[in-house]
Design an enzyme around this catalytic site. Sequence first.
Site, PDB file in Angstrom:
ATOM      1  N   LYS A  47       0.802  -1.237   0.000  1.00 15.38           N
ATOM      2  CA  LYS A  47       0.000   0.000   0.000  1.00 15.38           C
ATOM      3  C   LYS A  47       0.832   1.284   0.000  1.00 15.38           C
ATOM      4  CE  LYS A  47      -2.594  -2.512  -0.686  1.00 15.38           C
ATOM      5  NZ  LYS A  47      -3.055  -2.514  -2.071  1.00 15.38           N
ATOM      6  N   HIS A 108       7.635  -7.207  -1.315  1.00 15.81           N
ATOM      7  CA  HIS A 108       7.271  -6.501  -0.073  1.00 15.81           C
ATOM      8  C   HIS A 108       8.104  -7.010   1.106  1.00 15.81           C
ATOM      9  CE1 HIS A 108       3.873  -4.617  -1.964  1.00 15.81           C
ATOM     10  NE2 HIS A 108       3.078  -5.650  -1.958  1.00 15.81           N
ATOM     11  N   SER A 138      -5.081   2.773   3.859  1.00 16.08           N
ATOM     12  CA  SER A 138      -5.134   2.100   2.563  1.00 16.08           C
ATOM     13  C   SER A 138      -5.143   0.571   2.748  1.00 16.08           C
ATOM     14  CB  SER A 138      -3.921   2.531   1.729  1.00 16.08           C
ATOM     15  OG  SER A 138      -3.939   1.925   0.467  1.00 16.08           O
TER      16      SER A 138
END
Length: 294
Positions: A47, A108, A138
Amino acid sequence: MTDRHVLPGQHWYEGVLFFGYSPPDILDAVKHFEVRDDDVFIVTYPKAGTTWMQEIVWLILSDGDFERASKQQVYFRSPFLEFKDDILNEVGLDLANPMPSPRVIKTHLPVKLAPTQLCQKECKVVVMFRNPKDLCVSYYHFYRSSSSFGNFKGTWTEFVDMFKDGHVDHGSWFDFTRSWWNMRQHDNVYIVFYEDMKRNLKKEIVKICGFLGKQLDDKTIERISENCSFESMRNNPMTNHLDVYSIDSKISPLLRKGTVGDWKNNFTVQQNEDFDKFYQSRMDEFNIPFQMVF
Ligand code: A3P
């Protein structure tokens, strides 16, 4: 570590929480991933604007190949390294391995779980950060919309606690951020802030070109900037993820608001104070110049 917020389908891997789409065998294999000197890694916590950076870097490296970008989804042009989808039989490593150079690879993962060759090769690593309050909002909406997270039915208040505890997919934002911030002196690591991109996208694109050693003419940079505005990417079927079965865009689309400061619409005064205190206790010594508002 207490598991009070750990949901079904999650597992711990070296102290980091993951959902089923990053199983242990994939995380093992990622560590041994064969890195090439001309690879570019997009490293983000979920995000932070990953998709935005993937599209920008892919367009830069392809010298602005808008033709191809209009025909293939960004997640196929730029594979997600630790991703495995059993339903689609899609594995990020299998997409990345045979891909011709230069590859734009998304991950990530915190430093300790990233491919070990990342710092041994001359590849480039673009780390994108976003202020944790907007990111948390988010992520909450993404949790609600994504079937990977069981279309999260908990409250915002529960989610903020999960986020602070690191009991969310890909673990603690605080640990992730510290790990990559500590890498910022490496020649092959470049840190970009979401908020700076919101402020002046073209300027940041020029800087990213400099880091990647690419010289693009002004017209191409202008076109990349227009192509990667929030509105353009939201209307572009190659970037908006409306076709991704696991995201229910009616609940919340991937390109949701794309603003700085939306956290003010979500955090109560008390939650904000608690978050600031928690942030200070975990991050204060690092002095990372996050911009919470403009
Ligand atoms: P919001 O939920 O705040 O709207 P990721 O790609 O890492 O999953 O990040 C998704 C977030 O990045 C979403 O934030 C999305 O709107 C935002 N984003 C994606 N493309 C963007 C763009 N071109 N400009 C601004 N924000 C963008």
